[in-house]
Design an enzyme around this catalytic site. Structure first.
Site, short mmCIF file in Angstrom:
data_model
loop_
_atom_site.label_atom_id
_atom_site.label_comp_id
_atom_site.label_asym_id
_atom_site.label_seq_id
_atom_site.Cartn_x
_atom_site.Cartn_y
_atom_site.Cartn_z
CB CYS A 1 2.46 2.01 9.94
SG CYS A 1 1.07 2.30 8.83
CG HIS B 1 -0.22 -0.01 2.53
ND1 HIS B 1 0.26 -1.18 3.08
CD2 HIS B 1 0.12 0.97 3.40
CE1 HIS B 1 0.84 -0.93 4.23
NE2 HIS B 1 0.79 0.37 4.45
#
Length: 690
Positions: A209, A65
């Site tokens: 993240c 992603h």
């Protein structure tokens, strides 16, 4: 969610053998639908994200992603591999691959849906249903939270809960931070101690993240499930791409332990100081949540607590911009300090380079030709010119960075472009530091106003990357060039002229005021205001602004030096812990770290703070009276060679240190300590000696 994934974005027979080939195969489906404009550019962004940290997860899942400027709208593609593809997970290859593509500035609503999907991936029934899906349409419908195609109405699809027991993914928008688990209202246990047997153990966690789309929310889901299985209350603050909602301070205060599962710095980390803490990467939160819960409980049982940050009052990232329940004045101060905190490194680097250039090349180094055209490797003057010109370029960023990050503190990433544009305009019209402050506030306010306008769904994908930067930059440019810029420039000129003309009593009075401010809260908001005023003057340096910078740094050095001297001269007036802190305070004070005096002020504020303020006022006044100057914004005694009138500067610091140390000794000596306190301290001394 149904618009993010369709049957055309599903490949149930993914034949790719490598993760690069898998990403390309799924990305080609996105490009075919016009959702990716530059296939190779997008794949480069995916590879860059993969290089930061492998995206394979235990359980046969791969989630490549990224955010990319080559994505037109948030999109999800799914592939199922019979052979499995290595995405770096510890338990082997992945057979379920989700390629998540988000525009560079995707809006919060879409990112919340993607984060809900990430949480779904932690549900074994959900992944089992995907492995048994027989058609692309059925898989897409399952991921979207719809009834799979071909299933009788009212029956559950494989892996789904019975109708009425599970909401679609869209409806599973995460609960606000601090509300995902009930909080026991019983009295909290002291930090570092396990709760009483009849109370549940309570953990607060933060997950984040680099991209903030998938791992952030999967770790949160895993920790919550592990906590529930262990009978532990776990409340998670997800610091993801859609922003974050601060945990309720009462929830944090009541927690018995803390888990940080993160790959980017935790925002406002100081909120969690003083509690048993486990600090790991975000993948550990996904792969071994039960171990983390057990580890933090074990630390609490042993009484281990995290040490408070070395510099309290200095929040790390700029997002510490005020909670919803804070007053406007508090939010304004945090916004301004956010900008200043990002500006200071430019000031430090630029100021020190300029000062070194002057030290090596003399005061006429500013007349040297460009080193790009004239540079002699063997000449000291050439190196001096290089330092001076590099420092000057760093200084050129001060006002744009200040404005950009004030706007960022208000409106997050969408505020950066108009903020930097407004700061650049402030430089162009000579509005200086004041212009940067106003431009940042105007830019942030403009973006917030635009974000409140309801727009058609079709335009949401281009709002963060096109519409908001375009409109907000136009508004800020118009206001700064034609409306408010010129009055601010006039005010900046008046302030500069006033500083240039400072002399005699006026300069001394200003030195007293700045000295008092620097020592009032020892690194807190008032201290930062004085420091920001001095640093702002370095953006357009003149004799007056250089005197102000010198006075501010000198006064800020006094409190820790005075406490160090007092503990050395009259150690019996201080506890053993304070005497140990006094040894470190010598170095902290000499390095211009005013916070070195905080332990003393926290223990005895009514005596320490007035004494520190008196010494700071003396030092500030003497520094201004001696006409000391400073081009570097930091450094303490280590930049003494770069100070104008260095010997008198040291005299000013020593005088203030003596005044503060003498006052604190006098005030503490006049105090009659309770017999119990004396006995407790004596007992502690005996214990340590033994």
């Amino acid at each position: 969610m149904s618009t993010m994934i369709t049957a055309d974005l599903v490949d149930l027979d993914l034949s790719a053998e490598t993760k690069e080939a898998a990403a390309r195969s799924l990305a080609e489906r996105m490009a075919a639908l016009g959702r990716v404009t530059d296939l190779d550019g997008f794949l480069a962004d995916v590879a860059a994200r993969e290089a930061q940290m492998p995206t394979g997860l235990d359980g046969g899942i791969g989630i490549p992603h990224c955010r990319s400027a080559h994505v037109t709208e948030p999109t999800l593609a799914f592939g199922r591999s019979a052979a499995g593809i290595d995405f770096g997970a510890f338990d082997g290859p992945a057979d379920l691959i989700f390629l998540i593509a988000a525009p560079a500035g995707a809006d919060d609503a879409h990112l919340t849906i993607l984060s809900s999907l990430a949480r779904q991936l932690m549900d074994e029934q959900f992944t089992t249903a995907l492995r048994s899906a027989t058609s692309a349409a059925a898989a897409a419908a399952l991921i979207a939270g719809e009834e799979p195609v071909g299933e009788p109405a009212g029956e559950s699809a494989p892996g789904e809960e019975p109708a009425g027991e599970s909401a679609p993914v869209e409806a599973q928008a995460e609960e606000p931070a601090g509300e995902s688990a009930p909080v026991n209202a019983q009295a909290e246990a002291p930090p570092g101690e396990a709760p009483a047997p009849d109370e549940p153990f309570r953990i607060v966690a933060v997950t984040s993240c680099p991209t903030g789309i998938a791992h952030t929310y999967m770790a949160a889901e895993a920790l919550e499930r592990a906590g529930a299985a262990a009978g532990v209350e776990v409340v998670v603050e997800t610091q993801g791409s859609a922003g974050f909602t601060r945990l309720d301070p009462a929830v944090v205060a009541a927690a018995d332990g803390v888990i940080f599962a993160h790959d980017v710095p935790v925002r406002e980390k100081e909120r969690f100081a003083g509690k048993p803490t486990v600090d790991v990467g975000v993948k550990a939160g996904i792969n071994r949540p039960a171990e983390l819960v057990a580890e933090v409980r074990d630390k609490a049982a042993r009484g281990e607590v995290a040490a408070p940050d070395a510099a309290p009052g200095r929040p790390t990232p700029v997002e510490n911009a005020g909670g919803p329940d804070e007053g406007y004045g508090t939010k304004l101060r945090k916004w301004l300090m956010s900008g200043v905190s990002y500006m200071v490194p430019f000031v430090a680097a630029g100021g020190l380079l300029i000062a070194l250039g002057f030290a090596l090349g003399g005061w006429d180094i500013n007349q040297a030709p460009s080193v790009a055209e004239h540079f002699d490797w063997g000449q000291v003057d050439s190196w001096a010119a290089l330092m001076f010109q590099t420092g000057g370029l760093a200084f050129g960023f001060l006002v744009p960075v200040l404005a950009g990050y004030i706007a960022y503190g208000m409106a997050d990433r969408p505020g950066l472009v108009p903020g930097f544009v407004g700061g650049a305009v402030a430089l162009t019209i000579n509005a200086g530091f004041l212009g940067g402050l106003v431009a940042g506030l105007v830019a942030g306010g403009t973006v917030l106003a635009i974000q409140k306008v309801r727009i058609p769904p079709v335009l949401r994908g281009i709002m963060p990357v096109v519409v908001i930067p375009l409109l907000s930059s136009m508004v800020v440019g118009f206001l700064m060039f034609l409306v408010i810029g010129k009055p601010i420039a006039s005010l900046q000129k008046a302030l500069t002229d006033w500083l240039s003309g400072l002399s005699g009593a006026n300069a001394v009075i200003l030195g007293v005021i700045l000295g008092l401010m620097m020592c009032f809260d020892l690194g807190g908001p008032v201290n930062k205001v004085a420091y920001a005023f001095a640093v702002g003057g370095l953006a357009n340096p003149n004799e007056g602004s250089l005197k102000v910078m010198a006075a501010v740094m000198a006064a800020g050095m006094v409190p820790p030096l005075a406490m160090a001297l007092a503990t050395t001269v009259r150690g019996r007036l201080f506890t053993r812990a304070e005497r140990e802190n006094g040894k470190a305070a010598w170095v902290l004070g000499a390095s211009f770290i005013t916070e070195g005096a905080i332990p003393f002020a926290a223990a005895d504020p009514l005596r320490v703070i007035p004494a520190a303020m008196a010494g700071g006022a003396v030092t500030g006044a003497l520094s201004m009276a001696f006409e000391c100057t400073l081009r570097a914004p930091h450094g303490g005694v280590f930049v003494i060679p770069l100070i104008g009138n260095p010997l008198l500067y040291l005299v000013a610091i020593v005088a203030g240190t003596l005044v503060s140390a003498g006052l604190v000794i006098l005030l503490k000596g006049a105090r009659k300590r309770a017999p119990e306190e004396q006995r407790a301290e004596a007992a502690a001394e005996v214990t340590v000696a033994a």
